[in-house]
Design a protein around this motif. Sequence first.
Motif, mmCIF file in Angstrom:
data_model
loop_
_atom_site.group_PDB
_atom_site.id
_atom_site.type_symbol
_atom_site.label_atom_id
_atom_site.label_comp_id
_atom_site.label_asym_id
_atom_site.label_seq_id
_atom_site.Cartn_x
_atom_site.Cartn_y
_atom_site.Cartn_z
ATOM 1 N N ASP A 183 -73.199 13.301 -18.257
ATOM 2 C CA ASP A 183 -71.833 12.888 -18.706
ATOM 3 C C ASP A 183 -71.624 11.720 -19.564
ATOM 4 O O ASP A 183 -70.400 11.883 -20.599
ATOM 5 C CB ASP A 183 -71.136 12.067 -17.154
ATOM 6 N N ALA A 184 -72.635 10.950 -20.165
ATOM 7 C CA ALA A 184 -72.437 9.995 -21.108
ATOM 8 C C ALA A 184 -72.516 10.683 -22.445
ATOM 9 O O ALA A 184 -71.714 10.844 -23.318
ATOM 10 C CB ALA A 184 -73.474 8.846 -20.982
ATOM 11 N N ARG A 185 -73.496 11.705 -22.465
ATOM 12 C CA ARG A 185 -73.641 12.630 -23.663
ATOM 13 C C ARG A 185 -72.258 13.357 -24.015
ATOM 14 O O ARG A 185 -71.853 13.503 -25.087
ATOM 15 C CB ARG A 185 -74.843 13.654 -23.452
ATOM 16 N N LEU A 186 -71.889 14.106 -22.875
ATOM 17 C CA LEU A 186 -70.558 15.000 -23.185
ATOM 18 C C LEU A 186 -69.292 14.069 -23.481
ATOM 19 O O LEU A 186 -68.823 14.386 -24.429
ATOM 20 C CB LEU A 186 -70.247 15.595 -21.680
ATOM 21 N N THR A 187 -69.120 12.846 -22.721
ATOM 22 C CA THR A 187 -68.381 11.845 -23.429
ATOM 23 C C THR A 187 -68.428 11.426 -24.881
ATOM 24 O O THR A 187 -67.337 11.418 -25.537
ATOM 25 C CB THR A 187 -68.242 10.492 -22.346
ATOM 26 N N HIS A 188 -69.682 11.102 -25.236
ATOM 27 C CA HIS A 188 -69.885 10.803 -26.672
ATOM 28 C C HIS A 188 -69.526 11.886 -27.558
ATOM 29 O O HIS A 188 -68.984 11.736 -28.750
ATOM 30 C CB HIS A 188 -71.227 10.185 -26.658
ATOM 31 N N GLN A 189 -69.931 12.787 -27.151
ATOM 32 C CA GLN A 189 -69.845 14.080 -28.104
ATOM 33 C C GLN A 189 -68.344 14.469 -28.270
ATOM 34 O O GLN A 189 -67.771 14.930 -29.246
ATOM 35 C CB GLN A 189 -70.629 15.176 -27.559
ATOM 36 N N LEU A 190 -67.724 14.453 -26.937
ATOM 37 C CA LEU A 190 -65.999 14.637 -27.144
ATOM 38 C C LEU A 190 -65.490 13.530 -27.911
ATOM 39 O O LEU A 190 -64.504 13.830 -28.647
ATOM 40 C CB LEU A 190 -65.768 14.900 -25.685
ATOM 41 N N ARG A 191 -65.806 12.480 -27.853
ATOM 42 C CA ARG A 191 -65.082 11.156 -28.514
ATOM 43 C C ARG A 191 -65.245 11.637 -29.804
ATOM 44 O O ARG A 191 -64.581 11.293 -30.820
ATOM 45 C CB ARG A 191 -65.750 9.940 -27.985
ATOM 46 N N ARG A 192 -66.591 11.964 -30.423
ATOM 47 C CA ARG A 192 -66.872 12.434 -31.813
ATOM 48 C C ARG A 192 -65.992 13.519 -32.197
ATOM 49 O O ARG A 192 -65.699 13.476 -33.442
ATOM 50 C CB ARG A 192 -68.255 13.025 -32.016
ATOM 51 N N GLY A 193 -65.440 14.367 -31.367
ATOM 52 C CA GLY A 193 -64.637 15.399 -31.603
ATOM 53 C C GLY A 193 -63.222 14.873 -31.690
ATOM 54 O O GLY A 193 -62.255 16.017 -32.020
ATOM 55 N N GLY A 194 -62.867 13.828 -31.254
ATOM 56 C CA GLY A 194 -61.524 13.249 -31.471
ATOM 57 C C GLY A 194 -60.790 13.265 -30.315
ATOM 58 O O GLY A 194 -59.546 12.999 -30.249
ATOM 59 N N TYR A 195 -61.297 13.503 -29.036
ATOM 60 C CA TYR A 195 -60.744 13.346 -27.892
ATOM 61 C C TYR A 195 -60.689 12.209 -27.279
ATOM 62 O O TYR A 195 -61.536 11.175 -27.280
ATOM 63 C CB TYR A 195 -61.319 14.365 -26.927
ATOM 64 N N LEU A 196 -59.393 11.874 -26.670
ATOM 65 C CA LEU A 196 -59.210 10.488 -25.953
ATOM 66 C C LEU A 196 -59.924 10.294 -24.714
ATOM 67 O O LEU A 196 -60.233 11.617 -24.085
ATOM 68 C CB LEU A 196 -57.684 10.225 -25.912
ATOM 69 N N LEU A 197 -60.311 9.119 -24.054
ATOM 70 C CA LEU A 197 -60.733 8.947 -22.901
ATOM 71 C C LEU A 197 -59.911 9.681 -21.897
ATOM 72 O O LEU A 197 -60.498 10.317 -20.858
ATOM 73 C CB LEU A 197 -60.967 7.547 -22.359
ATOM 74 N N GLU A 198 -58.736 9.468 -21.854
ATOM 75 C CA GLU A 198 -57.974 10.248 -20.497
ATOM 76 C C GLU A 198 -57.997 11.732 -20.816
ATOM 77 O O GLU A 198 -57.714 12.432 -19.861
ATOM 78 C CB GLU A 198 -56.534 9.805 -20.915
ATOM 79 N N GLN A 199 -58.242 12.229 -22.014
ATOM 80 C CA GLN A 199 -58.382 13.777 -22.341
ATOM 81 C C GLN A 199 -59.716 14.087 -21.627
ATOM 82 O O GLN A 199 -59.975 15.409 -21.130
ATOM 83 C CB GLN A 199 -58.251 14.301 -23.613
ATOM 84 N N ILE A 200 -60.671 13.304 -21.698
ATOM 85 C CA ILE A 200 -62.226 13.562 -21.345
ATOM 86 C C ILE A 200 -62.236 13.594 -19.886
ATOM 87 O O ILE A 200 -62.896 14.310 -19.240
ATOM 88 C CB ILE A 200 -63.168 12.688 -22.098
ATOM 89 N N ALA A 201 -61.648 12.636 -19.337
ATOM 90 C CA ALA A 201 -61.764 12.383 -17.896
ATOM 91 C C ALA A 201 -61.775 13.398 -16.986
ATOM 92 O O ALA A 201 -62.753 14.001 -15.994
ATOM 93 C CB ALA A 201 -60.874 11.243 -17.093
ATOM 94 N N PRO A 202 -60.727 14.659 -17.060
ATOM 95 C CA PRO A 202 -60.425 15.804 -16.221
ATOM 96 C C PRO A 202 -61.597 16.775 -16.278
ATOM 97 O O PRO A 202 -61.998 17.495 -15.571
ATOM 98 C CB PRO A 202 -58.987 16.086 -16.357
ATOM 99 N N LEU A 203 -62.065 16.570 -17.715
ATOM 100 C CA LEU A 203 -63.023 17.638 -18.031
ATOM 101 C C LEU A 203 -64.490 17.267 -17.302
ATOM 102 O O LEU A 203 -65.035 18.186 -16.680
ATOM 103 C CB LEU A 203 -63.344 17.629 -19.585
ATOM 104 N N ILE A 204 -64.762 15.959 -17.489
ATOM 105 C CA ILE A 204 -65.799 15.535 -16.756
ATOM 106 C C ILE A 204 -65.731 15.796 -15.163
ATOM 107 O O ILE A 204 -66.743 16.164 -14.614
ATOM 108 C CB ILE A 204 -66.092 13.947 -16.924
ATOM 109 N N ALA A 205 -64.677 15.574 -14.651
ATOM 110 C CA ALA A 205 -64.328 15.681 -13.328
ATOM 111 C C ALA A 205 -64.440 17.109 -12.956
ATOM 112 O O ALA A 205 -65.281 17.312 -11.819
ATOM 113 C CB ALA A 205 -63.137 15.272 -12.757
#
Length: 249
Positions: A183-205
């Motif tokens: 989950d940390a890797r995916l979050t980090h990589q999506l943040r690198r892609g310009g996504y906000l935390l609130e956009q990443i949360a449902p994807l991780i879920a």
Amino acid sequence: MVRNLRSGERLRPIDLARGHGLSTQAVRNYEEAGILPAAARTPHGYRAYTPLHAQALRAFLALVPAHGHRTATSIMRAVNEDATEEAFRLIDESHLQLLDDRRTLQAVESALRDLGPGATPEPRPGHPPAAGSGPGSTFIGPLAKKLGIRPATLRKWERAGLVRPRRDPQTGYRVYDEADVRDARLTHQLRRGGYLLEQIAPLIAQVRAAGGLEPLEAALDDWRGRLSARARAMLTGAAELETYLRERG
């Protein structure tokens, strides 16, 4: 070097502005920022631009979607100060960042394949593994170092529900198991892609719930499209900048 004005070549600020949907104040601001070369003045003190200034403006506006406003400004300022090697260095760095972003996207896609059928399931709630017992277990410091971020960033992600480390019952230290690292890797990589935390949360879920990877795949399609658009913008920006360099002489 900026060429001298010739008869019939004078352009007013409004002429440059109208041609690009800008305000005259924006044109003056661009000149003051060094994006445009300094304009000559009429006997009455009015700015007198030339087709060279118009090309400088076209080059800058083409560079912005390719490299971002700040870098595009630095590139144009360097060119106008006859520091073309510095301008080329900035462009090279931007290309390297795009390449790095593409590699990051490929890493995310690889991680997605690992999340397909047969992926290691998460431990059941109420049955956490003993600290350090899992092959992928780690602590906050080593994980942060591996990702190239600060431990405070991992704690921020934890508050946002993006990672859910357990606590070692003896030391109280955070323990990240394989699923947490994923989950940390995916979050980090999506943040690198310009996504906000609130956009990443449902994807991780969605990933955790094993409800399908479609939301994440859609985000990656969007990310891929934005990288392609940026690459094409770099080609357009390079062409306009080359024209400006030739006209400067």
